[in-house]
Design an enzyme around this catalytic site. Structure first.
Site, PDB file in Angstrom:
ATOM      1  N   ALA A 158       0.722  -1.269  -0.180  1.00  0.00           N
ATOM      2  CA  ALA A 158       0.090   0.033   0.061  1.00  0.00           C
ATOM      3  C   ALA A 158       0.790   1.231   0.170  1.00  0.00           C
ATOM      4  O   ALA A 158       1.999   1.427   0.512  1.00  0.00           O
ATOM      5  CB  ALA A 158      -0.925   0.036   1.140  1.00  0.00           C
ATOM      6  N   GLU A 159       0.572   2.136  -0.656  1.00  0.00           N
ATOM      7  CA  GLU A 159       1.311   3.571  -1.006  1.00  0.00           C
ATOM      8  C   GLU A 159       1.674   4.121   0.338  1.00  0.00           C
ATOM      9  O   GLU A 159       2.719   4.780   0.541  1.00  0.00           O
ATOM     10  CB  GLU A 159       0.415   4.369  -1.595  1.00  0.00           C
ATOM     11  CG  GLU A 159      -0.029   4.331  -3.089  1.00  0.00           C
ATOM     12  CD  GLU A 159      -1.347   3.578  -3.031  1.00  0.00           C
ATOM     13  OE1 GLU A 159      -1.595   2.565  -2.401  1.00  0.00           O
ATOM     14  OE2 GLU A 159      -2.194   4.182  -3.757  1.00  0.00           O
ATOM     15  N   ASN A 160       0.912   4.064   1.489  1.00  0.00           N
ATOM     16  CA  ASN A 160       1.239   4.839   2.792  1.00  0.00           C
ATOM     17  C   ASN A 160       2.328   4.043   3.553  1.00  0.00           C
ATOM     18  O   ASN A 160       3.018   4.521   4.462  1.00  0.00           O
ATOM     19  CB  ASN A 160       0.089   4.811   3.679  1.00  0.00           C
ATOM     20  CG  ASN A 160      -0.389   3.550   3.791  1.00  0.00           C
ATOM     21  OD1 ASN A 160      -0.580   2.375   3.226  1.00  0.00           O
ATOM     22  ND2 ASN A 160      -1.067   3.474   5.007  1.00  0.00           N
TER      23      ASN A 160
END
Lengths: 228, 243
Positions: A53-55
């Site tokens: 996930a990007e975060n």
């Protein structure tokens, strides 16, 4: 969902998501977008497939139940995560190094429109005038294998697979496969090739709700939705 | 004890942020990693014209994104509801749903040129470069889209790239789990996100933490952000209602 001219029911969102997981390879890192793609997570049973996930996390596979949430463990869609031993954390610089550097194998995301040359529009509805890009442009432009999961038409039964996207583009010439509620399509050489039909659907009925001339193999198979 | 960087209150830590300053807000979006107490302290200031720089900027208030269900969310919309900001640079300003309209969408309605939307990977790299002494970089992200408009491009090995420039700020408000007295920081889980890069890219970095420990108490092999980048540290009260 079923429209007047439909020969059979269309798949629901969970069926689309589940079917898309069939195209994920073992030992790969996958990024799932918001909406139908995020439903895929629950259908991935191969422990060698790791979600990114990007975060700043990869290795997660399950979401936390509502009562036991820790906001320090979240995916980019805002879902709180259940811990597991594969999970590792990093900052946004490293997260987008992974994406731009081509280290994410496959991304699955939703779309408003996909054109036959593989352009995708998924971040802004023109009549609203404002939208959110987030990580979508980075993922589409830089991931080797990009799969779109979406409903085949808008709620007014207008085609979402089109000659040219008239919504603002997210990236050009990047989509490899589309899984919709009526079929599975591959893209290549400026054409859309129908590979599989949903149960009860055929080439002609799918062509009728598609904005481009669909090519197909002699043997288009029926999606085996019960055995993914 | 070296406590030169430690502030006694959130209000005190942001009192020199003047009108027309640029302010980075750390985290990703949602409650984890967001400097919520620093944001609330800043939002009480009687100033105007702030430029806010952040990632997922204003979707929690209307959707609950990234917040536990039992707590009323705070997001960057607070600066626009209070009228102290007049520009935002971000990647994700609005939720998919238009109803109800978020404070940032309302602001955008009257100020269309004052909401700058940048691909997330480009935004973080612009910030990283500002902290790393790199004035600009080429990226493949956004080629063939609205993002490319009015920008220089270059063909490198027959592939097209867009030139993007570094982005710095006057202040960065960030959130960490633990700080030592020198300002060395550790983050928890996915709360790291934009915080470390922003700490390097602002003239003054202010950090909100759960815990401050003495120098020597952090494992020196596991410091995520160096104290060099941190100017002020403020500790939360025990039992704070915000995550």
């Amino acid at each position: 969902m079923i429209y007047n001219s439909d020969p059979a029911e269309r798949l629901n969102k969970n069926q689309i998501a589940k079917y898309a997981t069939k195209f994920l390879k073992s030992n790969s890192i996958i990024n799932l977008g918001i909406g139908i793609p995020s439903l895929c997570a629950q259908y991935i049973n191969d422990p060698t497939i790791l979600l990114h996930a990007e975060n700043g996390v990869y290795g997660f596979n399950k979401f936390a139940n509502d009562k036991k949430v820790d906001p320090n463990y979240m995916d980019a869609g805002g879902n709180f995560l259940k811990m597991n031993k594969n999970m590792v954390f990093f900052d946004s610089v490293e997260s987008f190094n992974l994406i731009r550097g081509g280290h994410i194998n496959t991304t699955i995301l939703g779309a408003f429109q996909v054109s036959k040359n593989g352009d995708i529009a998924n971040w802004m509805i023109p009549k609203r005038g404002i939208g959110s890009i987030g990580g979508a442009m980075d993922l589409c432009a830089n991931t080797k294998n990009v799969i779109v999961t979406m409903e085949h038409t808008t709620k007014f039964n207008e085609p979402k697979i089109v000659e040219r996207c008239d919504f603002p583009l997210t990236a050009v010439n990047c989509i490899d496969k589309i899984v919709t509620d009526v079929g599975v399509f591959e893209l290549g050489n400026n054409s859309i090739i129908l590979k599989e039909c949903a149960p009860g659907w055929d080439v002609l009925s799918i062509q009728n709700i598609t904005g481009v001339k669909v090519k197909y193999d002699k043997k288009v198979v029926i999606m085996d939705i019960d055995n993914v | 004890m070296n406590n030169a960087k430690i502030c006694n209150s959130f209000d005190e830590s942001v009192k020199d942020i003047k009108s027309n300053s640029s302010v980075m807000i750390g985290g990703f979006g949602g409650s984890g990693g967001q400097p919520t107490r620093l944001m609330l302290a800043l939002s009480k200031r009687k100033i105007k014209g702030l430029t806010i720089i952040g990632n997922v900027a204003g979707i929690s208030e209307t959707t609950g994104y990234g917040w536990p269900k039992n707590i009323k969310p705070v997001d960057q919309g607070v600066f626009f509801r209070k009228g102290i900001a007049d520009k935002i640079i971000c990647s994700f300003p609005v939720p998919a749903s238009q109803n109800p309209k978020s404070p940032i969408e309302n602001f955008w309605n009257d100020n269309k040129d004052s909401v700058e939307i940048i691909p997330q990977g480009t935004l973080i790299e612009k910030i990283r470069c500002a902290g790393a002494g790199i004035p600009a970089f080429y990226t493949p992200t956004g080629v063939g889209t609205i993002v490319e408009k009015n920008k220089e491009t270059k063909l490198i090995n027959n592939k097209k790239y867009i030139l993007e420039y570094a982005l710095s700020a006057d202040f960065a408000l960030i959130r960490a789990s633990v700080a030592d007295e020198n300002g060395n920081l550790q983050f928890k889980g996915t709360s790291r996100a934009f915080n470390p890069a922003m700490a390097t890219a602002a003239k003054t970095t202010i950090v909100e933490v759960d815990k401050i420990v003495k120098v020597g108490c952090l494992d020196p092999n596991n410091v995520h952000t160096l104290g060099i980048h941190v100017n002020r540290i403020v500790k939360r009260r025990k039992g704070d209602i915000y995550p």
